[in-house]
Design a protein around this motif. Sequence first.
Motif, mmCIF file in Angstrom:
data_model
loop_
_atom_site.group_PDB
_atom_site.id
_atom_site.type_symbol
_atom_site.label_atom_id
_atom_site.label_comp_id
_atom_site.label_asym_id
_atom_site.label_seq_id
_atom_site.Cartn_x
_atom_site.Cartn_y
_atom_site.Cartn_z
ATOM 1 N N SER A 35 -12.421 -26.987 -46.427
ATOM 2 C CA SER A 35 -12.093 -26.924 -47.848
ATOM 3 C C SER A 35 -12.773 -25.731 -48.519
ATOM 4 O O SER A 35 -12.179 -25.056 -49.370
ATOM 5 N N PHE A 36 -14.019 -25.462 -48.136
ATOM 6 C CA PHE A 36 -14.706 -24.292 -48.686
ATOM 7 C C PHE A 36 -14.018 -23.002 -48.244
ATOM 8 O O PHE A 36 -13.948 -22.042 -49.011
ATOM 9 N N GLY A 37 -13.524 -22.964 -47.012
ATOM 10 C CA GLY A 37 -12.806 -21.784 -46.550
ATOM 11 C C GLY A 37 -11.532 -21.536 -47.330
ATOM 12 O O GLY A 37 -11.109 -20.391 -47.508
ATOM 13 N N VAL A 38 -10.911 -22.612 -47.825
ATOM 14 C CA VAL A 38 -9.677 -22.488 -48.596
ATOM 15 C C VAL A 38 -9.956 -22.067 -50.042
ATOM 16 O O VAL A 38 -9.305 -21.160 -50.570
ATOM 17 N N ALA A 39 -10.911 -22.732 -50.686
ATOM 18 C CA ALA A 39 -11.063 -22.601 -52.134
ATOM 19 C C ALA A 39 -12.149 -21.633 -52.582
ATOM 20 O O ALA A 39 -12.037 -21.020 -53.646
ATOM 21 N N THR A 151 -5.081 -22.821 -42.952
ATOM 22 C CA THR A 151 -5.035 -24.227 -43.334
ATOM 23 C C THR A 151 -3.612 -24.755 -43.288
ATOM 24 O O THR A 151 -3.366 -25.883 -42.838
ATOM 25 N N PHE A 152 -2.642 -23.948 -43.735
ATOM 26 C CA PHE A 152 -1.251 -24.392 -43.665
ATOM 27 C C PHE A 152 -0.848 -24.678 -42.224
ATOM 28 O O PHE A 152 -0.155 -25.674 -41.947
ATOM 29 N N CYS A 153 -1.270 -23.832 -41.311
ATOM 30 C CA CYS A 153 -0.895 -24.017 -39.905
ATOM 31 C C CYS A 153 -1.426 -25.347 -39.374
ATOM 32 O O CYS A 153 -0.716 -26.078 -38.671
ATOM 33 N N VAL A 154 -2.668 -25.663 -39.695
ATOM 34 C CA VAL A 154 -3.252 -26.919 -39.223
ATOM 35 C C VAL A 154 -2.577 -28.110 -39.885
ATOM 36 O O VAL A 154 -2.234 -29.101 -39.228
ATOM 37 N N ILE A 155 -2.371 -28.023 -41.205
ATOM 38 C CA ILE A 155 -1.738 -29.125 -41.919
ATOM 39 C C ILE A 155 -0.305 -29.328 -41.433
ATOM 40 O O ILE A 155 0.188 -30.466 -41.363
ATOM 41 N N SER A 156 0.380 -28.247 -41.078
ATOM 42 C CA SER A 156 1.762 -28.384 -40.606
ATOM 43 C C SER A 156 1.827 -29.188 -39.313
ATOM 44 O O SER A 156 2.795 -29.917 -39.077
ATOM 45 N N VAL A 157 0.786 -29.070 -38.476
ATOM 46 C CA VAL A 157 0.747 -29.871 -37.249
ATOM 47 C C VAL A 157 0.619 -31.348 -37.593
ATOM 48 O O VAL A 157 1.308 -32.207 -37.020
ATOM 49 N N ASN A 158 -0.261 -31.663 -38.539
ATOM 50 C CA ASN A 158 -0.408 -33.052 -38.945
ATOM 51 C C ASN A 158 0.868 -33.573 -39.597
ATOM 52 O O ASN A 158 1.272 -34.718 -39.364
ATOM 53 N N ALA A 159 1.507 -32.724 -40.421
ATOM 54 C CA ALA A 159 2.767 -33.133 -41.043
ATOM 55 C C ALA A 159 3.839 -33.364 -39.979
ATOM 56 O O ALA A 159 4.664 -34.281 -40.103
ATOM 57 N N TRP A 160 3.817 -32.540 -38.930
ATOM 58 C CA TRP A 160 4.769 -32.723 -37.826
ATOM 59 C C TRP A 160 4.546 -34.067 -37.135
ATOM 60 O O TRP A 160 5.513 -34.727 -36.716
ATOM 61 N N MET A 161 3.305 -34.498 -37.014
ATOM 62 C CA MET A 161 3.037 -35.810 -36.419
ATOM 63 C C MET A 161 3.646 -36.924 -37.261
ATOM 64 O O MET A 161 4.034 -37.970 -36.729
ATOM 65 N N ASN A 162 3.730 -36.702 -38.581
ATOM 66 C CA ASN A 162 4.323 -37.693 -39.468
ATOM 67 C C ASN A 162 5.840 -37.592 -39.520
ATOM 68 O O ASN A 162 6.524 -38.618 -39.655
ATOM 69 N N THR A 163 6.358 -36.369 -39.444
ATOM 70 C CA THR A 163 7.820 -36.166 -39.456
ATOM 71 C C THR A 163 8.176 -35.180 -38.347
ATOM 72 O O THR A 163 8.410 -33.994 -38.601
ATOM 73 N N PRO A 164 8.198 -35.630 -37.085
ATOM 74 C CA PRO A 164 8.440 -34.721 -35.961
ATOM 75 C C PRO A 164 9.803 -34.035 -36.053
ATOM 76 O O PRO A 164 10.801 -34.650 -36.422
ATOM 77 N N HIS A 194 -0.817 -30.748 -51.162
ATOM 78 C CA HIS A 194 -1.718 -31.860 -51.466
ATOM 79 C C HIS A 194 -3.133 -31.566 -50.967
ATOM 80 O O HIS A 194 -4.113 -31.780 -51.684
ATOM 81 N N MET A 195 -3.238 -31.056 -49.745
ATOM 82 C CA MET A 195 -4.549 -30.728 -49.187
ATOM 83 C C MET A 195 -5.150 -29.505 -49.865
ATOM 84 O O MET A 195 -6.366 -29.426 -50.074
ATOM 85 N N TRP A 196 -4.334 -28.555 -50.213
ATOM 86 C CA TRP A 196 -4.796 -27.329 -50.882
ATOM 87 C C TRP A 196 -5.451 -27.669 -52.215
ATOM 88 O O TRP A 196 -6.555 -27.204 -52.532
ATOM 89 N N LEU A 197 -4.795 -28.508 -52.996
ATOM 90 C CA LEU A 197 -5.374 -28.936 -54.271
ATOM 91 C C LEU A 197 -6.623 -29.777 -54.048
ATOM 92 O O LEU A 197 -7.604 -29.676 -54.803
ATOM 93 N N ALA A 198 -6.594 -30.624 -53.012
ATOM 94 C CA ALA A 198 -7.777 -31.436 -52.713
ATOM 95 C C ALA A 198 -8.975 -30.550 -52.381
ATOM 96 O O ALA A 198 -10.115 -30.862 -52.755
ATOM 97 N N ALA A 199 -8.724 -29.445 -51.681
ATOM 98 C CA ALA A 199 -9.820 -28.521 -51.346
ATOM 99 C C ALA A 199 -10.413 -27.911 -52.611
ATOM 100 O O ALA A 199 -11.648 -27.795 -52.743
ATOM 101 N N TYR A 200 -9.571 -27.520 -53.559
ATOM 102 C CA TYR A 200 -10.084 -26.962 -54.809
ATOM 103 C C TYR A 200 -10.845 -28.006 -55.612
ATOM 104 O O TYR A 200 -11.839 -27.685 -56.285
ATOM 105 N N MET A 201 -10.411 -29.249 -55.548
ATOM 106 C CA MET A 201 -11.151 -30.308 -56.233
ATOM 107 C C MET A 201 -12.518 -30.508 -55.578
ATOM 108 O O MET A 201 -13.542 -30.579 -56.261
ATOM 109 N N LEU A 202 -12.530 -30.601 -54.258
ATOM 110 C CA LEU A 202 -13.793 -30.827 -53.548
ATOM 111 C C LEU A 202 -14.790 -29.701 -53.821
ATOM 112 O O LEU A 202 -15.928 -29.940 -54.225
#
Length: 467
Positions: A35-39, A151-164, A194-202
Motif C-alpha cells: 500500500s505504501f508503494g502505491v500511495a 499493483t494492478f498486475c497482482v490484483i488482476s490475478v486475484n480478480a481472475w481467481m474470482n472471475t476466471p 477498490h484496492m487502490w483507494l484502500a491503499a490511499y486510505m491506509l
Amino acid sequence: MLIHDALVLAADPAGLLPARQQMAFTLGWHIILASFGVAFPAMIFVAHWRGVMRDDATALVLAQRWAKVSAVLFAIGAVSGTVLSFEMGLLWPGLMGTFGDVLGLPFALEGLSFFVEAIFLGIYLYGWGRMPPRRHLLMVVPMAVAGVVGTFCVISVNAWMNTPAGFRIVDGEVTDVDPWAAMFNPIAGWQFAHMWLAAYMLVGFAIAGVYAVGMLRGRRDAHHRLGFLIPFGFASVAAVVQPVVGHLLGGGLGDRQPAKLAAFELATTTESPSPLRIGGLLVDGEVRWALDIPMLGSLIAQNSFTAPVRGLDTIPLRDQPPVNITHWAFQTMIGIGTLLALAVIVYWVLRWWRRQDLLERTWFLRFCAVSGPLAVIAVEAGWIATEVGRQPWVVYNVMRTSEAAGDHPGLWWLLATTVVVYTGLTVGAVLVLRSMARRWRLGEQDLPSPYGPQTRLSDRKPGREAS
C-alpha cells in the motif's frame, strides 16, 4: 455431518493447512508495505511540488524525509514480495502447474514494474542536490506509475481467481490461453480501484496519524500541520469515493459468487426483500444476535427494494465458505470504512463551512492517531472477506483450494521460520524508523536541497522539524 467433515479432512493434502496459514500470514504482512508503494509516491510528489513551486522549505523537508521512509519500507517490501513470488509455486503447485501459462503475463509485468520503481526511487533519493529541481521532481512520476501498474498486475490475478477468463478446459487440459483476457478479466478494473483507494486510505491515515501524535505532544508547527494535511487530504478523497467503488464492485456478486454474498449478508434462507444484518453469528444453522434492518440488504446487494438474496440453504455445504469469518470480516471492513468516511466529511465541512479547525481539538487528534491502525484493520478485513469468502475454490468453480495445494507436511517448518524472520523484519523496521524520527527531532538534516529557499535547511533550529 461429522462423517462428511472427516472424509473431507482425510482427502485434503498434508500441505493444505500450512499453505493456507503461510499465505495468509505473508500476504497480510506484505499488503501493508504494498500500500505504501502505491500511495506514498503521490504524497511525496505533492510535497516536493509545493516545495519547488512555492519556495516552501517545510514541504521540501517533508518530501526528503518521506522519500527516506519510503526507501526503508520499499527495501523490506522487496523481501516480502520476493517471498510471495516463490510461495505461489511452492505452496500451490497444482494452481501454478495448471494455470502458469494463463498467469505468466501479469506476474512478468509486475516484476518489471518492481525494477522500474526501484530504479527511479534510487534516482530520486540520490538526485537531491545533483539534478535540476523540476527534473528531479519528475523522477517521482515513473516511480508512482510503476507502483500502480505492479499493483494492478497482482490484483488482476486475484480478480481472475474470482472471475476466471482467458482459457478453456478441454479433456482436462487448459487450452486456448489468452493472457490479456485473463489479466483484464471482468472485475479486474473495479477490484484494482477498490484496492487502490484502500491503499490511499491506509497510507494517508497512517501518516496523518503520526503527525497527529506529534501535535498531541505539543509540536504544532507548520511542519506538523503540513505533514498532516497532505496525507489526510489524499485519505479524505479515497474514503469518500471508496463506498461508491465498493458498491460497484459488489454489483452482480449474487450471480458471480452467490455463496460469498450469502455469507456477507448472513442469509441462511432466500428472502425477498432481504434485510441487512448487522452483527450476528451463525450457530447450528441459525442466525443469532443480529440486528436486522428490513429491505436494506436487497437494496445494497441487488439495487432493489424487493430483489432476493440467495440463501445458504440453496448452496451445497461443501461449496460454502466459513460463514462467520467471512461475515464479520466484511462487516468490519464496511464499519471502519464508514466511520473514516464520516470523520473526513465532518472535518472538511467544519473547516470550509464553519471555519473551524479541528486540528486544535484534542479529541479529533486522538481519533486521527488511531485512524491509521483502523485503516490497516479495514484493509486486512477486506482481504479476509475476499479470500475466505471464495473458499473452497482457489479458482472459482474451476479448481478447489485442496487441489491446488501440495502434499508437503514439512511446510509447517517453513511457516515457523517465516514467522521468526518476519518478526525480525518488523522489529528492525520499527527501530530504524524510530531512530530516523528521533534524529530528525534533534535537528539533524542531511542532503539538503541546494535549490530550496534561501534559508538553508541545515540552519533551521533543532527540534522545530519533527517527523
